[in-house]
Structures are given as structure tokens and as C-alpha cells.
Design a protein around this motif. Structure first.
Motif, short mmCIF file in Angstrom:
data_model
loop_
_atom_site.label_atom_id
_atom_site.label_comp_id
_atom_site.label_asym_id
_atom_site.label_seq_id
_atom_site.Cartn_x
_atom_site.Cartn_y
_atom_site.Cartn_z
N MET A 294 0.93 -1.06 -0.07
CA MET A 294 0.01 -0.08 -0.04
C MET A 294 0.82 1.31 -0.08
O MET A 294 1.85 1.19 0.17
N PHE A 295 0.04 2.33 -0.47
CA PHE A 295 1.01 3.51 -0.38
C PHE A 295 0.30 4.57 0.53
O PHE A 295 -0.70 5.10 0.38
N TYR A 296 1.09 4.61 1.72
CA TYR A 296 0.67 5.51 2.75
C TYR A 296 0.43 7.09 2.30
O TYR A 296 1.33 7.65 1.54
N SER B 154 -3.10 2.90 -6.37
CA SER B 154 -3.70 2.21 -5.18
C SER B 154 -5.44 2.34 -5.35
O SER B 154 -5.99 2.92 -6.26
N LEU B 155 -6.03 1.99 -4.22
CA LEU B 155 -7.44 2.13 -4.22
C LEU B 155 -7.36 3.12 -2.78
O LEU B 155 -7.74 2.50 -1.90
N PRO B 156 -7.23 4.35 -2.80
CA PRO B 156 -7.08 5.07 -1.78
C PRO B 156 -8.12 5.15 -0.55
O PRO B 156 -7.77 5.00 0.48
N GLU B 157 -9.31 5.13 -1.14
CA GLU B 157 -10.53 4.95 0.18
C GLU B 157 -10.45 3.69 0.78
O GLU B 157 -10.66 3.54 2.04
N ARG B 158 -10.23 2.69 -0.12
CA ARG B 158 -10.25 1.48 0.69
C ARG B 158 -9.00 1.31 1.59
O ARG B 158 -8.97 0.83 2.50
N ASN C 172 6.95 9.91 2.71
CA ASN C 172 7.51 8.53 2.36
C ASN C 172 8.72 8.34 1.84
O ASN C 172 9.25 9.30 1.36
N VAL C 173 9.16 7.08 2.25
CA VAL C 173 10.69 6.61 1.76
C VAL C 173 10.47 5.54 0.89
O VAL C 173 9.89 4.61 1.38
N PRO C 174 11.16 5.34 -0.29
CA PRO C 174 10.90 4.30 -0.95
C PRO C 174 11.70 3.03 -0.28
O PRO C 174 12.63 3.05 0.31
N ARG D 77 11.19 4.17 -5.99
CA ARG D 77 10.26 5.43 -5.56
C ARG D 77 8.98 5.20 -4.61
O ARG D 77 8.31 5.84 -4.10
N ASP D 78 8.70 3.56 -4.39
CA ASP D 78 7.43 3.30 -3.69
C ASP D 78 7.72 2.80 -2.45
O ASP D 78 8.41 1.83 -2.11
#
Length: 283
Positions: free
Chosen positions: A173-175, A183-187, A226-228, A241-242
Motif C-alpha cells: 500500500m501507499f501511505y 492504489s485504491l486510496p479510499e479502501r 514516504n521513503v522508498p 520510488r514506492d
């Protein structure tokens, strides 16, 4: 001080050898691994390895593990069993295959202050065929919520300070994500909110406890911290990057925990994920 490393090792052999070298240098006491197989044959007598699960391991060829790597700690793994209403002392109910492992970690210099360590891997789950969905990878929040449900068995009081839980791993996931191309940010927000509701504080890692990407990744705010921790196939650590890897600890206990991404290019390591270093103060 107890030193842990959380690391998705992509079922590679080289990370096992790096972990063994880190242990010999006194750099790690416990490893929280994701996508692990068995260690190389020449290390099976050196690294204590146990994957005590209820399912047929042929169903899935990689799994999370909690591995003790020093004589400064006692690591007692919980056997993964099917989720039932009443669990035995040495069991933890697990509703997802290959999504979590848990152990009681006891610092030998503070034997009355054990904590529960959980290695988390939120596997991508594809939508049911009936949906007709074109999503190739699926969604990871499905597995993340299963992990949170299973982890909740270790929470038996309303006051988070009654718990000593450390959970870390690859959530896919991507904080802080705001856009939907990655991503699916709402979920995903429901997952972050649920950690908080369970009294598990988000510890990052976040900058400055790790190198930030040279350019802001898509779908996260420009001021992201965020830090990759992951680079994609065909890329390198320099192009990472992620952030997919995170750590959490029980509110109150979290004040004794520090977290850092070992994600500089020269220290990245031999997997597509970098190592997350975690220190727990025991004094």
C-alpha cells in the motif's frame, strides 16, 4: 536494546546469507521476513527455521516468518491454526494463507517484558471471476484486513497500554495516497484507520528516517514523507520510488520503538525491498 529487521526477501537465497552475516556482527536479534522460503541448506543448522502452519504448504510457496538470530532473545513462534473462537496458548488463528506470522519475543535481560512480534504480508488478491474485473493484480487491502482481524486476537483490553505488540512488513500500500493509478486510496484508508482504532501507532518509517525518492511518486501529496522501500522489476535501488513496507506498535509501547529504512543505494541489500531496521528499548 533489541534489534529487529523487517524484510521482504522475495524468496531469494542471498538475503538469508546477509541476515546470517548481520547476526554474526551483532546487528540483528530477530528477523520479520515476508515472502520467505526455507533458508539455504548450508544455513539450516545456523538459522533456526520453523514454519508451523495448518495448511498444505504446496498451496503457496512463500510465507512470512519470525526468526530468532541471537542468544539475546527467546523467540517462541505461535502455531498458525484456523481461526476459532478459543485459541490455545501457543496458537494464533489465521484467516489468510501466507499473510502473517507471530511470535513471543522475550529479551533475556528483561524476561518479564516480552512482546508479540508480527510479520505481515498483505498479498494481492484478485477479484472474484464473477466481477468481470480487468484488475491484473487485485487489491491488497483484502489481505490487510484479514491480518488485522487475526492480529486483534492479541488485543484483550480497551487500554492500548496493556499491550506490547510490534507489527511490521509489506502491506503493498501507499501511505497517504490520494490518487488511484497506483492504489485504491479510499479502501486503503480503512486499513490505516483500523490500525489506529486497534491502538497500533504508525511508526513509518518516514523521512528523515530513510532516503526519499528523487522525485515525488505519483498519487501522493508533494509534501509526503514516504521513503522508498521497493523497486520494480527492471529497475534498481537508485530508481526506487514506492514505499510498501511499514511498522506499527501498541500505543505507549511505541515510545520504546524506533524505525528506519535502510534504503540508501549502497546499503539496500539483495532483495527488491530494502531492510527496515527496528530497535526496541528494553531498559
Amino acid at each position: 536494546m533489541i534489534k529487529l529487521v523487517s524484510w521482504n526477501i522475495d524468496k531469494r537465497e542471498a538475503p538469508w546469507r546477509e541476515l546470517n552475516e548481520m547476526a554474526l556482527r551483532g546487528e540483528v536479534d530477530v528477523a520479520l521476513l515476508q515472502e520467505a522460503g526455507s533458508p539455504p541448506g548450508d544455513l539450516t543448522n545456523t538459522i533456526p527455521f520453523k514454519n508451523d502452519v495448518f495448511w498444505d504448504q504446496r498451496l503457496y510457496d512463500r510465507w512470512p516468518l519470525v526468526v530468532g538470530l541471537s542468544d539475546r532473545v527467546k523467540v517462541e513462534g505461535f502455531r498458525l491454526v484456523e481461526p476459532i473462537s478459543e485459541l490455545g496458548e501457543g496458537h494464533v488463528g489465521t484467516s489468510g494463507i501466507g499473510t502473517m506470522a507471530a511470535a513471543r519475543v522475550t529479551p533475556l535481560d528483561q524476561p518479564t517484558r516480552p512482546f508479540v512480534a508480527v510479520s505481515m504480508y498483505a498479498r494481492w488478491m484478485k477479484p472474484h471471476p464473477s466481477t468481470g474485473s480487468s484488475w491484473r493484480t487485485g487489491a491488497s487491502d483484502v489481505s490487510a484486513h484479514r491480518i488485522l482481524s487475526d492480529l486483534s486476537a492479541f488485543i484483550g483490553h480497551c487500554d492500548p497500554k496493556e499491550h506490547r505488540i510490534l507489527a511490521a512488513g509489506d502491506l503493498n500500500m501507499f501511505y497517504g495516497a490520494t490518487g488511484g493509478s497506483l492504489s485504491l486510496p479510499e479502501r486503503e484508508r480503512t486499513v490505516w484507520d483500523r490500525f489506529e482504532a486497534l491502538g497500533l501507532k504508525f511508526l513509518g518509517p518516514q523521512a528523515p528516517n530513510g532516503r526519499q525518492a528523487s522525485a515525488t511518486p505519483p498519487d501522493v501529496p508533494p509534501d509526503t514523507r514516504n521513503v522508498p522501500t521497493f523497486y520494480r522489476r527492471g529497475k534498481s535501488a537508485a530508481e526506487a520510488r514506492d514505499q510498501l513496507d511499514y511498522a506499527f506498535a501498541s500505543r505507549g509501547f511505541h515510545k520504546r520503538v524506533t524505525v528506519r529504512a535502510r534504503n540508501e543505494v549502497e546499503e539496500w541489500g539483495s532483495s527488491d525491498h530494502c531492510r527496515i531496521l527496528i530497535e526496541v528499548a528494553t531498559g
